[in-house]
Structures are given as structure tokens and as C-alpha cells.
Design a protein around this motif. Structure first.
Motif, PDB file in Angstrom:
ATOM      1  N   ILE A  26      32.500  68.772  48.684  1.00 33.93           N
ATOM      2  CA  ILE A  26      32.692  68.509  50.110  1.00 33.93           C
ATOM      3  C   ILE A  26      33.584  67.279  50.268  1.00 33.93           C
ATOM      4  O   ILE A  26      33.278  66.208  49.742  1.00 33.93           O
ATOM      5  CB  ILE A  26      31.335  68.303  50.811  1.00 33.93           C
ATOM      6  N   ASP A  27      34.651  67.456  51.008  1.00 34.59           N
ATOM      7  CA  ASP A  27      35.592  66.368  51.263  1.00 34.59           C
ATOM      8  C   ASP A  27      35.043  65.522  52.408  1.00 34.59           C
ATOM      9  O   ASP A  27      34.732  66.051  53.488  1.00 34.59           O
ATOM     10  CB  ASP A  27      36.958  66.952  51.630  1.00 34.59           C
ATOM     11  N   TYR A  28      34.940  64.228  52.179  1.00 37.61           N
ATOM     12  CA  TYR A  28      34.400  63.329  53.191  1.00 37.61           C
ATOM     13  C   TYR A  28      35.107  61.984  53.074  1.00 37.61           C
ATOM     14  O   TYR A  28      35.753  61.689  52.076  1.00 37.61           O
ATOM     15  CB  TYR A  28      32.891  63.139  53.005  1.00 37.61           C
ATOM     16  N   LEU A 109      18.106  68.705  53.687  1.00 42.78           N
ATOM     17  CA  LEU A 109      18.772  68.578  54.987  1.00 42.78           C
ATOM     18  C   LEU A 109      20.276  68.748  54.831  1.00 42.78           C
ATOM     19  O   LEU A 109      20.909  69.507  55.584  1.00 42.78           O
ATOM     20  CB  LEU A 109      18.465  67.227  55.635  1.00 42.78           C
ATOM     21  N   TYR A 110      20.859  68.085  53.865  1.00 43.52           N
ATOM     22  CA  TYR A 110      22.302  68.208  53.640  1.00 43.52           C
ATOM     23  C   TYR A 110      22.668  69.650  53.328  1.00 43.52           C
ATOM     24  O   TYR A 110      23.680  70.145  53.796  1.00 43.52           O
ATOM     25  CB  TYR A 110      22.760  67.271  52.518  1.00 43.52           C
ATOM     26  N   SER A 111      21.850  70.345  52.546  1.00 46.65           N
ATOM     27  CA  SER A 111      22.116  71.758  52.236  1.00 46.65           C
ATOM     28  C   SER A 111      22.149  72.591  53.510  1.00 46.65           C
ATOM     29  O   SER A 111      23.020  73.455  53.674  1.00 46.65           O
ATOM     30  CB  SER A 111      21.068  72.302  51.267  1.00 46.65           C
ATOM     31  N   ARG A 112      21.204  72.341  54.413  1.00 48.10           N
ATOM     32  CA  ARG A 112      21.183  73.073  55.685  1.00 48.10           C
ATOM     33  C   ARG A 112      22.400  72.715  56.544  1.00 48.10           C
ATOM     34  O   ARG A 112      23.027  73.598  57.136  1.00 48.10           O
ATOM     35  CB  ARG A 112      19.895  72.782  56.460  1.00 48.10           C
ATOM     36  N   LEU A 113      22.726  71.422  56.599  1.00 47.84           N
ATOM     37  CA  LEU A 113      23.851  70.985  57.420  1.00 47.84           C
ATOM     38  C   LEU A 113      25.167  71.611  56.972  1.00 47.84           C
ATOM     39  O   LEU A 113      26.036  71.929  57.786  1.00 47.84           O
ATOM     40  CB  LEU A 113      23.980  69.452  57.396  1.00 47.84           C
ATOM     41  N   PHE A 114      25.321  71.779  55.658  1.00 46.07           N
ATOM     42  CA  PHE A 114      26.561  72.307  55.096  1.00 46.07           C
ATOM     43  C   PHE A 114      26.446  73.782  54.697  1.00 46.07           C
ATOM     44  O   PHE A 114      27.324  74.310  54.018  1.00 46.07           O
ATOM     45  CB  PHE A 114      27.004  71.452  53.889  1.00 46.07           C
ATOM     46  N   ASN A 115      25.343  74.432  55.101  1.00 51.90           N
ATOM     47  CA  ASN A 115      25.141  75.856  54.815  1.00 51.90           C
ATOM     48  C   ASN A 115      25.295  76.182  53.340  1.00 51.90           C
ATOM     49  O   ASN A 115      26.013  77.108  52.945  1.00 51.90           O
ATOM     50  CB  ASN A 115      26.102  76.712  55.648  1.00 51.90           C
ATOM     51  N   ILE A 116      24.619  75.403  52.514  1.00 49.84           N
ATOM     52  CA  ILE A 116      24.690  75.607  51.057  1.00 49.84           C
ATOM     53  C   ILE A 116      23.347  76.103  50.567  1.00 49.84           C
ATOM     54  O   ILE A 116      22.332  75.619  50.905  1.00 49.84           O
ATOM     55  CB  ILE A 116      25.097  74.295  50.341  1.00 49.84           C
TER      56      ILE A 116
END
Length: 116
Positions: A26-28, A109-116
Motif C-alpha cells: 500500500i502506497d502511503y 481494522l486495517y485489513s477491513r479498511l483496505f479490503n484485504i
């Protein structure tokens, strides 16, 4: 998709969040608010969105080292000035994803936010 991660580069939780984002490809953009400075208008936005109670890290060493008078006076009218003076007191990491703010790091949470 605009992704910004705010924090302090030597914070263990920030390191975990950065590692997770990088492992997922993920580019951030990482902004170290202690080294890069803190924009007062941005801080006001964070306070409006999250509230000072959520944004202030009362568990950290910076907060614990404050004079008792500063701790007692901490509230909605004083939080911005105190956080600008002591950016390490902001809970971290703070993830900004398409205008939405998320405090802390949790892989689920990050997985859900980024649909992973």
C-alpha cells in the motif's frame, strides 16, 4: 485514494503500522509530526473530528511529565495549544484514509479498511 500516516518514526506502534502497509504493498505518505512539524489547522480538524479526549495520549511519557497544572487545565479549550507544544502527546498512529481518521494500529481494522 489518499493515504497518510501520521506519527513519530521511533514509535513501536507506528513502526508496526508502517510495516503492515508496506507488506501489503500500500502506497502511503508518512508524516512525522515531531520532526516535520504540526499544522495548527490540521490539528484543529483532527480535534473537531475525533475530540480532544481521543487525540490526547494520556498513557505516554510526555503527558506524564507535564506539570500537574497543565494536566488539570487540559480540556477542549487548551488541548490544541498543548498538542502543538508537545506533538508526542498525540495518540498514534493516526491514519487518514480518504478524509476519514483512524487512531491506533490494529491489523484487523486495517485489513477491513483496505479490503484485504
Amino acid at each position: 485514494m489518499t493515504i497518510r500516516l501520521y506519527g513519530i518514526k521511533n514509535c513501536d506502534t507506528v513502526k508496526k503500522a508502517r510495516k503492515w502497509l508496506e507488506q501489503q504493498g500500500i502506497d502511503y505518505r508518512f508524516i512525522d509530526h515531531r520532526a516535520d512539524g504540526l499544522d495548527p489547522l490540521q490539528l484543529e480538524h483532527w480535534l473537531d473530528q475525533l475530540g480532544w479526549e481521543q487525540l490526547v495520549n494520556k498513557r505516554g511519557t510526555t503527558y506524564r511529565a507535564l506539570p500537574e497544572a497543565d494536566k488539570t487545565a487540559l480540556g477542549p479549550d487548551t488541548a490544541a495549544a498543548l498538542l502543538l507544544a508537545h506533538p508526542a502527546m498525540i495518540k498514534r498512529p493516526l491514519l487518514e484514509l480518504d478524509g476519514q481518521l483512524h487512531l491506533g494500529f490494529n491489523a484487523e481494522l486495517y485489513s477491513r479498511l483496505f479490503n484485504i
